[in-house]
Design an enzyme around this catalytic site. Structure first.
Site, PDB file in Angstrom:
ATOM      1  N   GLU A   2      29.118  43.218  44.814  1.00  0.00           N
ATOM      2  CA  GLU A   2      27.999  43.638  45.652  1.00  0.00           C
ATOM      3  C   GLU A   2      27.481  45.014  45.224  1.00  0.00           C
ATOM      4  O   GLU A   2      26.270  45.264  45.264  1.00  0.00           O
ATOM      5  CB  GLU A   2      28.416  43.633  47.120  1.00  0.00           C
ATOM      6  N   GLU A  24      34.977  35.821  49.168  1.00  0.00           N
ATOM      7  CA  GLU A  24      35.278  36.070  50.583  1.00  0.00           C
ATOM      8  C   GLU A  24      35.548  34.802  51.392  1.00  0.00           C
ATOM      9  O   GLU A  24      36.333  34.833  52.349  1.00  0.00           O
ATOM     10  CB  GLU A  24      34.122  36.853  51.226  1.00  0.00           C
TER      11      GLU A  24
END
Length: 252
Positions: free
Chosen positions: A113, A133
């Site tokens: 990210e 995730e």
């Protein structure tokens, strides 16, 4: 945790928190402080973000995750942390300079990210990029679902996020996640060539162009009108006139 070197139009920010550049509150605060300096750096055209560890960045610090799960208000605390991640990555994305990310090792979760907030990503063929995730019952909530979808489209974002797929650097380039990939032994030279080329461009033109690229993805902005005004601002700048005069002289 960090090493920052400024050299004229170029800056190099090295992540150096062993062993995996894990992100915690201190790391976030330190990065914000560096951005305070970089936002005020006159003439800065290119910022390179790299790592001196085998891993580029592995995301949130596991000790911090354990602490969150031990708290009665862990969910609220997690949302607060994610908000801070989002705030930092938005500042990186909005930096007037072109932000180049060198990915030599794994960039996973929050580490990817971070890379997605950069303008240009250059990866080793052997790098590992992913947003795992969902394996943990979570989502890439620090901007991952949004930036990856805007960058690669819904289909590729779905592959990476919904199947928790991990890509090597060559595949990441093929899918549009990074703009360049190369053998590990060529990574440093490839990155240096790109950063040096950017630093040699007109800083004001680079800033304007970066803002206009962002306008293309914002339905509230009229990118064509902004282009016209950017040309107006640049036309009479001394640097622009010097560069054009040199170009025309060479053409003659």
């Amino acid at each position: 945790m960090f090493d920052l070197k400024l050299d004229g139009a170029k800056a190099v920010l090295t992540l150096c928190r062993p062993p995996v550049n894990a992100i915690n509150a201190e790391w976030l605060a330190g990065f914000h402080a560096l951005l305070d300096r970089l936002e005020g750096a006159a003439g800065l055209s290119a910022l390179l973000i790299r790592s001196d560890q085998k891993i580029f960045c592995a995301g949130m610090d596991l000790d911090h995750v354990r602490a969150l799960f031990a708290r009665a208000d862990g969910a609220d605390a997690m949302v607060g942390d994610v908000s801070e991640f989002q705030r930092l990555f938005a500042r990186i994305e909005a930096l007037p300079a072109v932000v180049v990310c060198e990915i030599g090792g794994a960039a996973l979760g929050g580490g990817l990210e971070l890379a997605l907030a950069c303008d240009i990503r250059i990866a080793s063929h052997k790098a590992k990029l992913g947003l795992p995730e969902a394996r943990l019952g979570l989502i890439p909530g620090a901007g991952g679902t949004q930036r990856l979808t805007r960058l690669c489209g819904r289909g590729i974002a779905s592959r990476i996020i919904l199947s928790a797929d991990t890509l090597d650097g060559a595949t990441a380039e093929r899918l549009g996640l990074v703009q360049w990939s190369c053998p590990p032994e060529a990574l440093e030279a490839t990155v240096e060539a790109v950063v040096t080329r950017i630093a040699g461009l007109a800083p004001a033109a680079v800033r304007e162009a970066k803002a206009l690229i962002a306008a293309a993805g914002d339905p509230a902005r009229d990118g064509y009108a902004e282009e016209r005004e950017a040309d107006r601002r640049l036309f009479d700048q001394a640097d622009t006139r010097t560069r054009i005069a040199d170009f025309l002289a060479g053409a003659r």
